[in-house]
Design an enzyme around this catalytic site. Sequence first.
Site, PDB file in Angstrom:
ATOM      1  N   ARG A   9       6.127  51.029   9.332  1.00  0.00           N
ATOM      2  CA  ARG A   9       6.268  50.084  10.440  1.00  0.00           C
ATOM      3  C   ARG A   9       7.473  49.199  10.170  1.00  0.00           C
ATOM      4  O   ARG A   9       7.606  48.662   9.076  1.00  0.00           O
ATOM      5  CB  ARG A   9       5.007  49.227  10.574  1.00  0.00           C
ATOM      6  CG  ARG A   9       3.821  50.018  11.068  1.00  0.00           C
ATOM      7  CD  ARG A   9       2.590  49.119  11.240  1.00  0.00           C
ATOM      8  NE  ARG A   9       1.493  49.878  11.774  1.00  0.00           N
ATOM      9  CZ  ARG A   9       0.584  50.511  11.028  1.00  0.00           C
ATOM     10  NH1 ARG A   9       0.642  50.438   9.710  1.00  0.00           N
ATOM     11  NH2 ARG A   9      -0.392  51.187  11.593  1.00  0.00           N
ATOM     12  N   GLU A  58       8.799  58.678   9.689  1.00  0.00           N
ATOM     13  CA  GLU A  58       8.535  58.162  11.028  1.00  0.00           C
ATOM     14  C   GLU A  58       8.653  56.650  10.970  1.00  0.00           C
ATOM     15  O   GLU A  58       7.927  55.991  10.228  1.00  0.00           O
ATOM     16  CB  GLU A  58       7.129  58.547  11.485  1.00  0.00           C
ATOM     17  CG  GLU A  58       6.709  57.899  12.785  1.00  0.00           C
ATOM     18  CD  GLU A  58       5.240  58.122  13.112  1.00  0.00           C
ATOM     19  OE1 GLU A  58       4.743  57.429  14.016  1.00  0.00           O
ATOM     20  OE2 GLU A  58       4.584  58.961  12.465  1.00  0.00           O
ATOM     21  N   HIS A  76       6.670  53.662  -2.975  1.00  0.00           N
ATOM     22  CA  HIS A  76       8.030  53.980  -2.558  1.00  0.00           C
ATOM     23  C   HIS A  76       8.096  55.387  -1.985  1.00  0.00           C
ATOM     24  O   HIS A  76       7.166  56.168  -2.118  1.00  0.00           O
ATOM     25  CB  HIS A  76       8.997  53.875  -3.745  1.00  0.00           C
ATOM     26  CG  HIS A  76       8.636  54.793  -4.883  1.00  0.00           C
ATOM     27  ND1 HIS A  76       7.819  54.418  -5.905  1.00  0.00           N
ATOM     28  CD2 HIS A  76       8.988  56.080  -5.130  1.00  0.00           C
ATOM     29  CE1 HIS A  76       7.673  55.434  -6.747  1.00  0.00           C
ATOM     30  NE2 HIS A  76       8.370  56.451  -6.299  1.00  0.00           N
ATOM     31  N   GLU A 124      13.212  55.440  -3.935  1.00  0.00           N
ATOM     32  CA  GLU A 124      13.621  55.849  -5.284  1.00  0.00           C
ATOM     33  C   GLU A 124      14.554  57.040  -5.192  1.00  0.00           C
ATOM     34  O   GLU A 124      14.299  57.982  -4.438  1.00  0.00           O
ATOM     35  CB  GLU A 124      12.387  56.235  -6.101  1.00  0.00           C
ATOM     36  CG  GLU A 124      12.724  56.697  -7.513  1.00  0.00           C
ATOM     37  CD  GLU A 124      11.504  57.147  -8.300  1.00  0.00           C
ATOM     38  OE1 GLU A 124      11.571  57.124  -9.539  1.00  0.00           O
ATOM     39  OE2 GLU A 124      10.484  57.524  -7.683  1.00  0.00           O
TER      40      GLU A 124
END
Length: 130
Positions: A9, A58, A76, A124
Amino acid sequence: MRILHTMLRVGDLDRSIAFYTAVLDMKLLSRRDYPEGKFTLAFLGFGGGNADGGAEIELTHNWGVEKYELGTAYGHIALEVDDAYAACERVKARGGRVTREAGPMKHGSTVIAFVEDPDGYKVEFIQRKA
Protein backbone atom coordinates in the site's frame (compact mmCIF):
# COMPACT_ATOMS: atom_id res chain seq x y z
CA MET A 1 1.96 -23.14 -6.93
CA ARG A 2 4.10 -20.08 -7.56
CA ILE A 3 4.29 -16.54 -6.26
CA LEU A 4 2.38 -14.12 -8.48
CA HIS A 5 2.84 -10.80 -6.72
CA THR A 6 3.43 -8.96 -3.46
CA MET A 7 1.11 -6.06 -2.64
CA LEU A 8 2.31 -2.83 -1.03
CA ARG A 9 0.00 0.00 0.00
CA VAL A 10 1.44 3.36 -1.04
CA GLY A 11 0.55 6.94 -0.20
CA ASP A 12 1.55 8.54 -3.52
CA LEU A 13 1.21 6.18 -6.45
CA ASP A 14 3.03 8.31 -9.02
CA ARG A 15 6.00 8.81 -6.67
CA SER A 16 6.16 5.06 -6.01
CA ILE A 17 5.89 4.15 -9.69
CA ALA A 18 8.72 6.61 -10.41
CA PHE A 19 10.91 4.91 -7.77
CA TYR A 20 10.33 1.36 -9.00
CA THR A 21 10.70 2.28 -12.68
CA ALA A 22 13.32 5.06 -12.72
CA VAL A 23 15.43 3.92 -9.76
CA LEU A 24 15.06 0.12 -9.84
CA ASP A 25 14.45 -0.29 -13.61
CA MET A 26 11.15 -2.17 -13.27
CA LYS A 27 8.51 -1.85 -15.95
CA LEU A 28 5.00 -0.58 -15.32
CA LEU A 29 2.99 -3.55 -16.56
CA SER A 30 -0.51 -2.20 -15.87
CA ARG A 31 -2.37 0.52 -14.01
CA ARG A 32 -6.11 0.59 -13.41
CA ASP A 33 -8.45 2.84 -11.43
CA TYR A 34 -11.40 1.36 -9.53
CA PRO A 35 -13.63 4.42 -8.95
CA GLU A 36 -16.39 2.50 -7.15
CA GLY A 37 -13.85 1.15 -4.65
CA LYS A 38 -11.81 4.38 -4.60
CA PHE A 39 -8.46 2.73 -5.27
CA THR A 40 -5.90 2.29 -8.04
CA LEU A 41 -3.73 -0.77 -8.71
CA ALA A 42 -0.41 -0.68 -10.53
CA PHE A 43 1.59 -3.81 -11.33
CA LEU A 44 5.34 -3.61 -11.89
CA GLY A 45 8.00 -6.17 -12.67
CA PHE A 46 10.99 -7.14 -14.73
CA GLY A 47 10.34 -8.52 -18.19
CA GLY A 48 6.77 -9.62 -18.81
CA GLY A 49 5.84 -10.25 -15.18
CA ASN A 50 3.47 -13.17 -14.65
CA ALA A 51 3.27 -13.76 -18.41
CA ASP A 52 6.86 -15.02 -18.42
CA GLY A 53 6.75 -16.69 -15.01
CA GLY A 54 8.17 -13.75 -13.05
CA ALA A 55 6.70 -12.31 -9.88
CA GLU A 56 5.29 -8.79 -9.78
CA ILE A 57 4.84 -6.01 -7.25
CA GLU A 58 1.32 -4.66 -6.87
CA LEU A 59 1.17 -1.07 -5.67
CA THR A 60 -2.23 -0.25 -4.17
CA HIS A 61 -3.24 3.35 -3.70
CA ASN A 62 -6.38 3.84 -1.62
CA TRP A 63 -7.67 7.26 -2.58
CA GLY A 64 -7.40 9.77 0.25
CA VAL A 65 -4.78 7.81 2.22
CA GLU A 66 -1.37 9.48 2.16
CA LYS A 67 0.60 7.34 4.62
CA TYR A 68 0.60 3.89 6.21
CA GLU A 69 2.19 2.47 9.34
CA LEU A 70 4.55 -0.29 8.22
CA GLY A 71 4.46 -2.23 11.49
CA THR A 72 7.14 -4.55 12.78
CA ALA A 73 6.26 -7.73 10.89
CA TYR A 74 7.15 -6.66 7.36
CA GLY A 75 10.70 -7.41 6.28
CA HIS A 76 11.67 -6.62 2.69
CA ILE A 77 11.49 -7.49 -0.98
CA ALA A 78 14.64 -9.17 -2.33
CA LEU A 79 16.05 -8.57 -5.81
CA GLU A 80 18.95 -10.46 -7.35
CA VAL A 81 21.53 -8.14 -8.91
CA ASP A 82 24.76 -8.77 -10.80
CA ASP A 83 26.74 -6.31 -8.68
CA ALA A 84 25.30 -4.96 -5.40
CA TYR A 85 27.97 -2.25 -5.16
CA ALA A 86 27.13 -0.88 -8.63
CA ALA A 87 23.38 -1.21 -7.94
CA CYS A 88 23.75 0.99 -4.84
CA GLU A 89 25.66 3.60 -6.82
CA ARG A 90 22.91 3.62 -9.49
CA VAL A 91 20.23 4.06 -6.81
CA LYS A 92 22.09 7.00 -5.23
CA ALA A 93 22.74 8.61 -8.62
CA ARG A 94 19.01 8.42 -9.37
CA GLY A 95 18.02 10.01 -6.06
CA GLY A 96 17.21 6.82 -4.15
CA ARG A 97 18.11 6.09 -0.55
CA VAL A 98 20.59 3.34 0.36
CA THR A 99 20.09 2.27 3.99
CA ARG A 100 22.80 -0.42 4.07
CA GLU A 101 25.72 -0.19 1.70
CA ALA A 102 26.74 -3.30 -0.24
CA GLY A 103 28.96 -5.77 1.56
CA PRO A 104 29.04 -9.29 2.97
CA MET A 105 26.14 -10.19 5.23
CA LYS A 106 26.86 -10.75 8.91
CA HIS A 107 27.91 -14.33 9.61
CA GLY A 108 28.20 -15.12 5.90
CA SER A 109 29.77 -14.22 2.61
CA THR A 110 26.76 -13.33 0.46
CA VAL A 111 26.99 -9.69 -0.66
CA ILE A 112 23.82 -7.76 0.13
CA ALA A 113 22.60 -4.17 0.37
CA PHE A 114 19.35 -2.45 1.32
CA VAL A 115 17.53 0.50 -0.22
CA GLU A 116 14.27 2.12 0.82
CA ASP A 117 11.33 3.11 -1.34
CA PRO A 118 9.44 6.40 -0.84
CA ASP A 119 7.01 4.80 1.62
CA GLY A 120 9.76 3.26 3.74
CA TYR A 121 9.55 -0.30 2.39
CA LYS A 122 12.95 -2.00 2.33
CA VAL A 123 14.31 -3.61 -0.83
CA GLU A 124 17.29 -5.95 -0.49
CA PHE A 125 19.82 -6.44 -3.24
CA ILE A 126 21.43 -9.89 -3.22
CA GLN A 127 24.48 -10.15 -5.44
CA ARG A 128 24.37 -13.07 -7.87
CA LYS A 129 27.05 -15.63 -7.06
CA ALA A 130 29.59 -16.35 -9.76
